[in-house]
Design an enzyme around this catalytic site. Structure first.
Site, PDB file in Angstrom:
ATOM      1  N   LEU A   1      -3.490  -1.152  -0.335  1.00 58.96           N
ATOM      2  CA  LEU A   1      -2.393  -0.720  -0.834  1.00 58.96           C
ATOM      3  C   LEU A   1      -2.277   0.724  -0.474  1.00 58.96           C
ATOM      4  CD1 LEU A   1      -1.660  -2.284  -4.393  1.00 58.96           C
ATOM      5  CD2 LEU A   1      -0.245  -2.644  -2.333  1.00 58.96           C
ATOM      6  N   ASP A   2      -1.300   1.362  -0.077  1.00 61.22           N
ATOM      7  CA  ASP A   2      -1.273   2.809   0.184  1.00 61.22           C
ATOM      8  C   ASP A   2      -1.425   3.595  -1.219  1.00 61.22           C
ATOM      9  OD1 ASP A   2      -0.535   2.520   2.659  1.00 61.22           O
ATOM     10  OD2 ASP A   2       1.801   2.531   2.509  1.00 61.22           O
TER      11      ASP A   2
END
Length: 307
Positions: free
Chosen positions: A48-49
């Site tokens: 996930l960013d």
């Protein structure tokens, strides 16, 4: 040279559904959790960013063997969409590169959603981890570069607007692996004549895990103060990752032979395909498949010996 096991490390086996907080990279979140668990081996499945939050499955010990299969899983996201500006990164982290005064009505946006259901072509964003000639695209982008990228086919299973205003709305997305939600938002906006970017992103679920089993970093830290038993109580068993796989149960004799790498015949086994193989006590022994002879064959052992 293999890494020497540190004195503080312990053997942990299971899956933690971490609710990744905003501002941490997936790797930083993983390392923090690994230290709290004092785990000898750990890995996450599907980055996930840093600005994104939500489900990040963390696998410990033998459960890391399941990581490959979880990377292939469907995902569900809740996405905050900001209308009127496209950014260099596709999210709130990047600088604005395009403006639009167009604010399409909700009815037009909802009509456009139908065109994105099913297989769609996406061009990976420059700010992504895709490799190009030995380098990550985001490394090239940070240097101000841009390269041509081939389109990829992904599948959007469902799209739904949850709440709406002309400037910002919330979208629920259920999609296949490899889907770039930032690209989806940009393409959706372009289809109705405007610009947009992802203002916030939360991953609600990774198949086959339930969305209500998330554990926050605060919960994990509180459990760590109580000790290893409290930490391990937060884990799901490895079998939870295989909830949608057909299961085959072996008696002790067949489990013994299978643990030696031999295929075994089980009357109740499926006729074909991959299977999760369990031994006495419902212990997950191996990932396997039904071979050409109709026998249950191990393909990846989850433990080295039969129980």
């Amino acid at each position: 040279m293999s890494r020497r096991r540190k004195a503080w490390m312990r053997d942990v086996n299971g899956i933690l559904l971490l609710d990744k907080p905003e501002g941490l990279s997936s790797n930083h979140a993983l390392q923090r959790v690994r230290r709290l668990y004092s785990a000898a081996k750990a890995g996450h499945t599907g980055s996930l960013d840093p600005l994104a939050t939500g489900m990040l499955p963390v696998c410990f010990g033998p459960s890391t063997k399941l990581s490959h299969y979880l990377l292939d899983a469907d995902k569900q996201y809740t996405v905050g969409v900001a209308v009127g500006q496209r950014t260099s990164t596709g999210d709130a982290e990047g600088g604005v590169v395009a403006h639009s005064d167009a604010r399409p009505p909700r009815e037009r946006m909802e009509s456009a959603l139908a065109g994105f259901i099913g297989p769609v072509q996406q061009i990976p964003p420059m700010h992504s981890a895709v490799h190009h000639q030995g380098r990550r695209l985001y490394e090239i982008a940070r240097e101000g570069g841009e390269v041509e990228r081939a389109a990829r086919t992904v599948t959007i299973h469902a799209l739904e607007i949850l709440d709406w205003s002309p400037e910002r709305f919330t979208l629920r997305v259920r999609c296949s692996k490899g889907t770039y939600v930032r690209t989806l938002v940009e393409d959706l906006a372009a289809s109705v004549g405007t610009e947009a970017h992802v203002a916030r992103l939360h991953r609600d679920a990774v198949s086959p895990f339930p969305g209500d089993a998330l554990r926050t970093m605060a919960e994990i830290e509180a459990a760590a103060e109580q000790g290893a038993e409290a930490l391990d109580a937060l884990l799901l068993p490895p079998s939870a990752a295989l909830a949608d796989w057909p299961g085959v149960a072996l008696d002790a004799a067949r489990a013994f032979y299978l643990s030696r790498g031999e295929a075994v015949r089980v009357a109740s086994a499926p006729s074909a395909g991959r299977v999760a193989i369990y031994g006495p006590g419902d212990v997950l022994l191996a990932l396997g498949e039904i071979n050409a002879d109709g026998m249950v064959a191990p393909r990846r052992m989850m433990q080295t010996a039969a129980p």
